[in-house]
Design a protein around this motif. Structure first.
Motif, PDB file in Angstrom:
ATOM      1  N   GLY A  36      -2.597  -4.862 -17.311  1.00 56.15           N
ATOM      2  CA  GLY A  36      -1.357  -4.349 -17.937  1.00 56.15           C
ATOM      3  C   GLY A  36      -0.174  -5.370 -18.155  1.00 56.15           C
ATOM      4  O   GLY A  36      -0.256  -6.507 -18.078  1.00 56.15           O
ATOM      5  N   ASP A  37       1.021  -4.648 -18.043  1.00 55.22           N
ATOM      6  CA  ASP A  37       2.446  -5.396 -18.170  1.00 55.22           C
ATOM      7  C   ASP A  37       2.965  -5.625 -17.008  1.00 55.22           C
ATOM      8  O   ASP A  37       4.328  -6.129 -17.034  1.00 55.22           O
ATOM      9  CB  ASP A  37       3.230  -4.810 -19.273  1.00 55.22           C
ATOM     10  CG  ASP A  37       2.506  -4.751 -20.743  1.00 55.22           C
ATOM     11  OD1 ASP A  37       1.939  -5.862 -20.967  1.00 55.22           O
ATOM     12  OD2 ASP A  37       2.816  -3.914 -21.556  1.00 55.22           O
ATOM     13  N   MET A  38       2.166  -5.638 -15.757  1.00 56.55           N
ATOM     14  CA  MET A  38       2.951  -6.071 -14.726  1.00 56.55           C
ATOM     15  C   MET A  38       2.024  -6.653 -13.654  1.00 56.55           C
ATOM     16  O   MET A  38       0.687  -6.320 -13.576  1.00 56.55           O
ATOM     17  CB  MET A  38       3.657  -4.996 -13.971  1.00 56.55           C
ATOM     18  CG  MET A  38       3.042  -3.570 -13.516  1.00 56.55           C
ATOM     19  SD  MET A  38       3.944  -2.260 -13.107  1.00 56.55           S
ATOM     20  CE  MET A  38       2.791  -1.085 -13.066  1.00 56.55           C
ATOM     21  N   ILE A  39       2.379  -7.247 -12.754  1.00 59.26           N
ATOM     22  CA  ILE A  39       1.712  -8.091 -11.544  1.00 59.26           C
ATOM     23  C   ILE A  39       2.155  -7.274 -10.170  1.00 59.26           C
ATOM     24  O   ILE A  39       3.397  -7.187 -10.125  1.00 59.26           O
ATOM     25  CB  ILE A  39       2.137  -9.250 -11.340  1.00 59.26           C
ATOM     26  CG1 ILE A  39       1.288 -10.048 -12.692  1.00 59.26           C
ATOM     27  CG2 ILE A  39       1.161 -10.027 -10.399  1.00 59.26           C
ATOM     28  CD1 ILE A  39       1.941 -11.599 -12.690  1.00 59.26           C
ATOM     29  N   ARG A 101      10.004 -12.892   5.791  1.00 61.84           N
ATOM     30  CA  ARG A 101       9.564 -11.842   6.447  1.00 61.84           C
ATOM     31  C   ARG A 101       9.215 -12.345   7.816  1.00 61.84           C
ATOM     32  O   ARG A 101       7.824 -12.609   8.060  1.00 61.84           O
ATOM     33  CB  ARG A 101       8.285 -10.957   5.613  1.00 61.84           C
ATOM     34  CG  ARG A 101       8.637 -10.651   4.353  1.00 61.84           C
ATOM     35  CD  ARG A 101       7.430  -9.770   3.935  1.00 61.84           C
ATOM     36  NE  ARG A 101       7.964  -9.283   2.225  1.00 61.84           N
ATOM     37  CZ  ARG A 101       8.166 -10.174   1.161  1.00 61.84           C
ATOM     38  NH1 ARG A 101       7.842 -11.448   1.504  1.00 61.84           N
ATOM     39  NH2 ARG A 101       8.437  -9.454   0.060  1.00 61.84           N
ATOM     40  N   PRO A 102      10.045 -12.641   8.831  1.00 62.56           N
ATOM     41  CA  PRO A 102       9.593 -13.369  10.078  1.00 62.56           C
ATOM     42  C   PRO A 102       8.731 -12.224  10.851  1.00 62.56           C
ATOM     43  O   PRO A 102       8.306 -12.614  12.011  1.00 62.56           O
ATOM     44  CB  PRO A 102      11.008 -13.321  10.681  1.00 62.56           C
ATOM     45  CG  PRO A 102      11.789 -12.607  10.055  1.00 62.56           C
ATOM     46  CD  PRO A 102      11.323 -12.184   8.838  1.00 62.56           C
ATOM     47  N   GLN A 103       8.689 -10.923  10.751  1.00 63.24           N
ATOM     48  CA  GLN A 103       8.173 -10.156  11.801  1.00 63.24           C
ATOM     49  C   GLN A 103       6.582 -10.000  11.499  1.00 63.24           C
ATOM     50  O   GLN A 103       6.046  -9.608  10.340  1.00 63.24           O
ATOM     51  CB  GLN A 103       8.778  -8.617  11.463  1.00 63.24           C
ATOM     52  CG  GLN A 103      10.106  -8.600  11.722  1.00 63.24           C
ATOM     53  CD  GLN A 103      10.851  -7.231  11.511  1.00 63.24           C
ATOM     54  OE1 GLN A 103      10.497  -6.658  10.414  1.00 63.24           O
ATOM     55  NE2 GLN A 103      11.814  -6.931  11.981  1.00 63.24           N
ATOM     56  N   GLU A 104       5.728 -10.084  12.565  1.00 61.01           N
ATOM     57  CA  GLU A 104       4.369  -9.721  12.416  1.00 61.01           C
ATOM     58  C   GLU A 104       4.060  -8.628  11.865  1.00 61.01           C
ATOM     59  O   GLU A 104       4.712  -7.713  12.498  1.00 61.01           O
ATOM     60  CB  GLU A 104       3.879 -10.079  13.783  1.00 61.01           C
ATOM     61  CG  GLU A 104       2.387  -9.741  13.901  1.00 61.01           C
ATOM     62  CD  GLU A 104       1.593 -10.928  13.540  1.00 61.01           C
ATOM     63  OE1 GLU A 104       0.593 -10.804  13.017  1.00 61.01           O
ATOM     64  OE2 GLU A 104       2.102 -12.225  13.638  1.00 61.01           O
ATOM     65  N   GLY A 105       3.013  -8.262  10.983  1.00 63.44           N
ATOM     66  CA  GLY A 105       2.644  -7.195  10.547  1.00 63.44           C
ATOM     67  C   GLY A 105       3.478  -6.352   9.581  1.00 63.44           C
ATOM     68  O   GLY A 105       3.393  -5.313   9.018  1.00 63.44           O
ATOM     69  N   SER A 106       4.758  -7.134   8.996  1.00 62.59           N
ATOM     70  CA  SER A 106       5.581  -6.551   8.008  1.00 62.59           C
ATOM     71  C   SER A 106       4.834  -6.523   6.656  1.00 62.59           C
ATOM     72  O   SER A 106       4.134  -7.611   6.441  1.00 62.59           O
ATOM     73  CB  SER A 106       6.842  -7.295   7.946  1.00 62.59           C
ATOM     74  OG  SER A 106       6.657  -8.625   7.573  1.00 62.59           O
ATOM     75  N   ILE A 107       5.182  -5.646   5.769  1.00 65.55           N
ATOM     76  CA  ILE A 107       4.409  -5.611   4.621  1.00 65.55           C
ATOM     77  C   ILE A 107       5.463  -5.336   3.410  1.00 65.55           C
ATOM     78  O   ILE A 107       6.031  -4.419   3.535  1.00 65.55           O
ATOM     79  CB  ILE A 107       3.107  -4.736   4.714  1.00 65.55           C
ATOM     80  CG1 ILE A 107       2.236  -4.943   5.596  1.00 65.55           C
ATOM     81  CG2 ILE A 107       2.656  -4.302   3.214  1.00 65.55           C
ATOM     82  CD1 ILE A 107       1.260  -3.788   5.615  1.00 65.55           C
ATOM     83  N   GLY A 108       5.290  -6.093   2.349  1.00 64.95           N
ATOM     84  CA  GLY A 108       6.339  -5.636   1.198  1.00 64.95           C
ATOM     85  C   GLY A 108       5.505  -5.738   0.002  1.00 64.95           C
ATOM     86  O   GLY A 108       4.416  -6.524  -0.244  1.00 64.95           O
ATOM     87  N   ILE A 109       5.935  -5.091  -0.962  1.00 65.85           N
ATOM     88  CA  ILE A 109       5.250  -5.209  -2.286  1.00 65.85           C
ATOM     89  C   ILE A 109       6.211  -5.770  -3.365  1.00 65.85           C
ATOM     90  O   ILE A 109       7.427  -5.325  -3.413  1.00 65.85           O
ATOM     91  CB  ILE A 109       4.897  -3.619  -2.900  1.00 65.85           C
ATOM     92  CG1 ILE A 109       3.940  -3.149  -1.830  1.00 65.85           C
ATOM     93  CG2 ILE A 109       4.330  -3.624  -4.090  1.00 65.85           C
ATOM     94  CD1 ILE A 109       3.768  -1.495  -2.202  1.00 65.85           C
ATOM     95  N   VAL A 110       5.651  -6.567  -4.343  1.00 70.41           N
ATOM     96  CA  VAL A 110       6.492  -7.337  -5.247  1.00 70.41           C
ATOM     97  C   VAL A 110       5.758  -6.979  -6.645  1.00 70.41           C
ATOM     98  O   VAL A 110       4.689  -7.351  -6.828  1.00 70.41           O
ATOM     99  CB  VAL A 110       6.584  -8.695  -4.831  1.00 70.41           C
ATOM    100  CG1 VAL A 110       7.479  -9.434  -6.136  1.00 70.41           C
ATOM    101  CG2 VAL A 110       7.119  -9.229  -3.471  1.00 70.41           C
ATOM    102  N   VAL A 111       6.647  -6.527  -7.482  1.00 70.58           N
ATOM    103  CA  VAL A 111       6.348  -6.438  -8.714  1.00 70.58           C
ATOM    104  C   VAL A 111       6.932  -7.085  -9.839  1.00 70.58           C
ATOM    105  O   VAL A 111       8.382  -7.268  -9.868  1.00 70.58           O
ATOM    106  CB  VAL A 111       6.400  -4.827  -9.097  1.00 70.58           C
ATOM    107  CG1 VAL A 111       5.919  -4.443 -10.670  1.00 70.58           C
ATOM    108  CG2 VAL A 111       5.812  -3.713  -8.087  1.00 70.58           C
ATOM    109  N   GLU A 112       6.381  -7.719 -10.596  1.00 69.62           N
ATOM    110  CA  GLU A 112       6.944  -8.407 -11.739  1.00 69.62           C
ATOM    111  C   GLU A 112       6.094  -8.714 -12.973  1.00 69.62           C
ATOM    112  O   GLU A 112       4.913  -8.332 -12.903  1.00 69.62           O
ATOM    113  CB  GLU A 112       7.078  -9.872 -11.230  1.00 69.62           C
ATOM    114  CG  GLU A 112       5.755 -10.693 -10.788  1.00 69.62           C
ATOM    115  CD  GLU A 112       6.341 -11.893  -9.862  1.00 69.62           C
ATOM    116  OE1 GLU A 112       5.572 -13.067 -10.023  1.00 69.62           O
ATOM    117  OE2 GLU A 112       7.251 -12.192  -9.099  1.00 69.62           O
ATOM    118  N   ALA A 113       6.694  -9.235 -14.150  1.00 63.26           N
ATOM    119  CA  ALA A 113       6.060  -9.071 -15.199  1.00 63.26           C
ATOM    120  C   ALA A 113       4.976 -10.521 -15.249  1.00 63.26           C
ATOM    121  O   ALA A 113       5.133 -11.359 -14.723  1.00 63.26           O
ATOM    122  CB  ALA A 113       6.733  -9.464 -16.448  1.00 63.26           C
ATOM    123  N   PRO A 114       3.951 -10.479 -15.934  1.00 60.80           N
ATOM    124  CA  PRO A 114       3.258 -11.649 -16.177  1.00 60.80           C
ATOM    125  C   PRO A 114       3.883 -12.635 -16.972  1.00 60.80           C
ATOM    126  O   PRO A 114       4.709 -12.508 -17.811  1.00 60.80           O
ATOM    127  CB  PRO A 114       1.776 -11.226 -17.034  1.00 60.80           C
ATOM    128  CG  PRO A 114       2.090  -9.461 -16.937  1.00 60.80           C
ATOM    129  CD  PRO A 114       3.090  -9.258 -16.746  1.00 60.80           C
TER     130      PRO A 114
END
Length: 187
Positions: A36-39, A101-114
């Protein structure tokens, strides 16, 4: 009632456990969705970038686990924008940024357009001494293939060139692959 056999949710926590090996250095990220319209990409820590990204599209950050420091370069200065666990942040296009993200085990989600054909990504390195722009490279990164094939070339060209790593303002030499200086990431 809508009932489509191919459209269904999945357990994100389990997905992170199953893909934990790909959410740590040296890569640290994995594509979750590109339809679709996002990654949608999941990024794990620890990671500390010393380059700044000039992205031609907006980026939406959700820090699911642990904290992130988003370094912003603007007007000759570098600013810290902390994004704490559970927080979201919308970054406008073309804002120079370096996610930390210096912390071991940290998790982030990034959403952007193609990326659309012809869009260029910028990668910049700033001086740890005077915060001036040391080097900028632009490349067209269309799709995951471009990131895999073109981005390593950009980094290698910078890392292998003393000229590219020398600050034109103060003469300090950027370490390239080296560790950032003490205090670069303050969460």
């Amino acid at each position: 009632m809508f009932n489509h056999p191919t459209l269904k949710p999945f357990n994100f926590k389990k997905w992170c456990e199953d893909n934990a090996d790909q959410l740590r250095p040296p890569v640290g990220n994995k594509l979750l969705h590109k339809e679709g319209d996002m990654i949608v990409m999941v990024v794990g820590g620890p990671n500390t970038r010393v380059d700044f990204h000039d992205d031609p599209v907006e980026e939406w950050f959700f820090q699911q686990k642990g904290d992130m420091m988003l370094k912003i370069a603007d007007g000759g200065k570098i600013y810290d924008v902390p994004v704490r666990e559970g927080e979201v942040f919308m970054l406008p296009p073309h804002v120079r940024h370096a996610p930390q993200r210096p912390q071991e085990g940290s998790i982030g989600i990034v959403v952007e357009a193609p990326r659309q054909p012809g869009m260029k990504e910028g990668f910049e390195w700033y001086c740890f001494n005077c915060e001036g722009l040391v080097h900028r490279a632009e490349v067209e990164l269309s799709g995951a293939e471009g990131i895999v094939t073109e981005l390593p070339k950009v980094y290698e060209a910078f890392h292998n060139s003393i000229e590219a790593r020398t600050c034109p303002a103060c003469g300090a030499v950027h370490p390239g692959r080296g560790k950032p200086p003490e205090g670069w990431v303050n969460l």
